[in-house]
Write a protein that holds these residues in place. Structure first.
Motif, PDB file in Angstrom:
ATOM      1  N   ILE A   1      -5.837   4.194  -3.223  1.00  0.00           N
ATOM      2  CA  ILE A   1      -5.155   5.477  -3.411  1.00  0.00           C
ATOM      3  C   ILE A   1      -5.398   6.013  -4.813  1.00  0.00           C
ATOM      4  CG2 ILE A   1      -2.869   6.547  -3.587  1.00  0.00           C
ATOM      5  CD1 ILE A   1      -2.038   4.769  -1.207  1.00  0.00           C
ATOM      6  N   ASP A   2      -5.383   5.135  -5.820  1.00  0.00           N
ATOM      7  CA  ASP A   2      -5.654   5.573  -7.193  1.00  0.00           C
ATOM      8  C   ASP A   2      -7.079   6.095  -7.349  1.00  0.00           C
ATOM      9  OD1 ASP A   2      -3.131   5.066  -8.132  1.00  0.00           O
ATOM     10  OD2 ASP A   2      -3.622   3.047  -8.861  1.00  0.00           O
TER      11      ASP A   2
ATOM     12  N   THR B   1      -6.436  -3.650  -3.031  1.00  0.00           N
ATOM     13  CA  THR B   1      -5.164  -3.297  -2.417  1.00  0.00           C
ATOM     14  C   THR B   1      -5.156  -1.819  -2.043  1.00  0.00           C
ATOM     15  OG1 THR B   1      -4.147  -2.745  -4.530  1.00  0.00           O
ATOM     16  CG2 THR B   1      -4.002  -5.049  -3.823  1.00  0.00           C
ATOM     17  N   PRO B   2      -4.272  -1.439  -1.156  1.00  0.00           N
ATOM     18  CA  PRO B   2      -4.179  -0.015  -0.808  1.00  0.00           C
ATOM     19  C   PRO B   2      -3.809   0.865  -2.004  1.00  0.00           C
ATOM     20  CG  PRO B   2      -3.062  -1.337   0.842  1.00  0.00           C
ATOM     21  CD  PRO B   2      -3.450  -2.269  -0.262  1.00  0.00           C
ATOM     22  N   GLU B   3      -3.077   0.317  -2.953  1.00  0.00           N
ATOM     23  CA  GLU B   3      -2.704   1.100  -4.138  1.00  0.00           C
ATOM     24  C   GLU B   3      -3.923   1.447  -4.988  1.00  0.00           C
ATOM     25  OE1 GLU B   3      -1.086  -1.812  -3.367  1.00  0.00           O
ATOM     26  OE2 GLU B   3       0.685  -0.858  -2.498  1.00  0.00           O
ATOM     27  N   THR B   4      -4.860   0.507  -5.117  1.00  0.00           N
ATOM     28  CA  THR B   4      -6.061   0.810  -5.899  1.00  0.00           C
ATOM     29  C   THR B   4      -6.940   1.829  -5.186  1.00  0.00           C
ATOM     30  OG1 THR B   4      -7.185  -1.122  -4.962  1.00  0.00           O
ATOM     31  CG2 THR B   4      -6.105  -1.407  -7.094  1.00  0.00           C
TER      32      THR B   4
ATOM     33  N   ARG C   1      -7.263   9.439  -5.612  1.00  0.00           N
ATOM     34  CA  ARG C   1      -6.523  10.432  -6.395  1.00  0.00           C
ATOM     35  C   ARG C   1      -7.340  10.894  -7.591  1.00  0.00           C
ATOM     36  NH1 ARG C   1      -4.011   9.877 -10.865  1.00  0.00           N
ATOM     37  NH2 ARG C   1      -3.934   7.614 -10.718  1.00  0.00           N
TER      38      ARG C   1
END
Length: 89
Positions: free
Chosen positions: A7-8, A2-5, A11
């Motif tokens: 980004i994590d 997912t895009p959240e992973t 980061r």
């Protein structure tokens, strides 16, 4: 993935870059400030006087903090590699 992973992961990688480069750059910055203040107070404008202490401190910091930095980097890489099956599936 997912895009959240993504980004994590980015980061965490950027934080690792800031942490490892800050360990090297920070002491050189402090020594450069001290030498510049000394040069301004005494009006000595010698180029090697500002360069050599920063170089020596940077080398000493790399020698002293090198094993810790390598451990942090290898732990981060190992975490990424071991999480590949979970990220893909």
């Amino acid at each position: 993935m997912t895009p959240e992973t993504v980004i994590d992961i980015v980061r965490e990688a950027l934080w690792m870059i800031v942490l490892l480069s800050g360990v090297i750059i920070g002491p050189g910055l402090v020594i450069g400030l001290v030498v510049s203040t000394f040069q301004a107070a005494t009006q000595i404008n010698e180029q090697t006087l500002s360069f050599l202490p920063r170089l020596m401190v940077t080398l000493i910091v790399i020698i002293a903090a090198g094993p810790w930095m390598l451990t942090k980097l290898l732990d981060h890489a190992e975490g990424l590699i071991t999480s590949i099956p979970y990220l893909i599936g």
